[in-house]
Design an enzyme around this catalytic site. Sequence first.
Site, PDB file in Angstrom:
ATOM      1  CG  HIS A 170      -2.233  45.332   5.976  1.00 59.71           C
ATOM      2  ND1 HIS A 170      -1.835  46.351   6.822  1.00 59.71           N
ATOM      3  CD2 HIS A 170      -3.484  45.626   5.596  1.00 59.71           C
ATOM      4  CE1 HIS A 170      -2.826  47.207   6.931  1.00 59.71           C
ATOM      5  NE2 HIS A 170      -3.846  46.797   6.210  1.00 59.71           N
ATOM      6  CD  GLU A 273      -1.408  47.612   3.375  1.00 57.39           C
ATOM      7  OE1 GLU A 273      -2.093  46.749   2.808  1.00 57.39           O
ATOM      8  OE2 GLU A 273      -1.916  48.558   4.000  1.00 57.39           O
TER       9      GLU A 273
HETATM   10  C1  BG6 Z   1      -5.456  49.042   4.353  1.00 53.89           C
HETATM   11  C2  BG6 Z   1      -6.633  49.519   3.550  1.00 53.89           C
HETATM   12  O1  BG6 Z   1      -4.721  48.147   3.582  1.00 53.89           O
HETATM   13  O2  BG6 Z   1      -5.927  48.371   5.514  1.00 53.89           O
HETATM   14  C3  BG6 Z   1      -7.495  50.418   4.414  1.00 53.89           C
HETATM   15  O3  BG6 Z   1      -6.186  50.182   2.385  1.00 53.89           O
HETATM   16  C4  BG6 Z   1      -7.921  49.676   5.686  1.00 53.89           C
HETATM   17  O4  BG6 Z   1      -8.632  50.834   3.677  1.00 53.89           O
HETATM   18  C5  BG6 Z   1      -6.662  49.191   6.389  1.00 53.89           C
HETATM   19  O5  BG6 Z   1      -8.638  50.556   6.524  1.00 53.89           O
HETATM   20  C6  BG6 Z   1      -6.924  48.414   7.680  1.00 53.89           C
HETATM   21  O6  BG6 Z   1      -7.758  47.336   7.466  1.00 53.89           O
HETATM   22  P1  BG6 Z   1      -8.197  46.415   8.659  1.00 53.89           P
HETATM   23  O7  BG6 Z   1      -9.186  45.434   8.054  1.00 53.89           O
HETATM   24  O8  BG6 Z   1      -6.976  45.741   9.182  1.00 53.89           O
HETATM   25  O9  BG6 Z   1      -8.819  47.321   9.692  1.00 53.89           O
END
Ligand code: BG6
Length: 304
Positions: A170, A273
């Site tokens: 991510h 990602e």
């Molecule tokens: C992204 C998702 O990968 O991560 C989003 O597609 C999400 O929907 C974002 O809001 C952040 O996620 P987190 O759990 O780190 O706040």
Amino acid sequence: MNEPQDMNRRFGIPGCLSFEEMADGFTVARVTTPFATATVALQGAHVTAYEPKGQASVIWLSKLAKFAPGKSIRGGVPVCWPWFGPHAGNPQFPGHGFARTVPWRLVEAKALPDGRVRLEFELVETEATRAQWPHASVVRNIVTVGQELEVELATTNTGSVPFQLGQALHTYFTVGDIRRATVAGLEGCEYLDKVDGGKRKRQEGPVVFSRETDRIYLGTRGCCGILDPVLDRTILITSTGSRSTVVWNPWIEKAEKMGDFGPDGHLGMVCVETANAAEDVITLAPGATHRMAAQYRVVAAPAG
Ligand code: BG6
């Protein structure tokens, strides 16, 4: 486990690799190579910084990121595993899986003959992880720091029945100004638009940003670039073992609600990602290993 003193004794490499406590109970590895520096947290095997020599940071880390046991870090390269997004069957389980908020153990650290440094981490199973993921498996995250940053997530099914795996690296990238950055390489791909009820759409031209953007691109080809005319660079992302790419920027309101982005934090970042998500999840047979890897490199060409 993972106390800096002990880690330095077992794995430290003078001039290349050392460990320190960044916050209470929160150990990080600091990597120095002739090409770049990097920092990796032992919680989540989470890269929090990567700076090639003479470049602005490639990886974005929020000024308000929290470093605390059990909390996810806003920025860096969070490892989403063994599912992406909400858990399919249990809304109580954490979004994007548990791998990013639990300790990993370092199993090997090496300075390679060409000057790169390679760290191999393995997720530490506990009763709590087994309660959320009852499948026999081993997952390793292998981080190699050099002229490019390479992150490889390798999952082995050590049990006797197949299981389904969702995952993502991510990665938060630094951009000069998201309103002027574009992502190329996804042209013609179908995507699920999470800010439009998950509607299936087709990407025309490069991805541009003028509002909240949250998309899962499907059947992606393993190469895309973040074109940044403000920092006058392109970040090239190549990947293997991944069939989907998530592109995310929360924009103003959502970033404010999250509370750990900081004022205007969304302007300096974009997540691209490398993933296996939605209909691209992997079915892993007993004894099989799946490797999903991403390489990040700054190429000289300015955004054109
Ligand atoms: C992204 C998702 O990968 O991560 C989003 O597609 C999400 O929907 C974002 O809001 C952040 O996620 P987190 O759990 O780190 O706040």
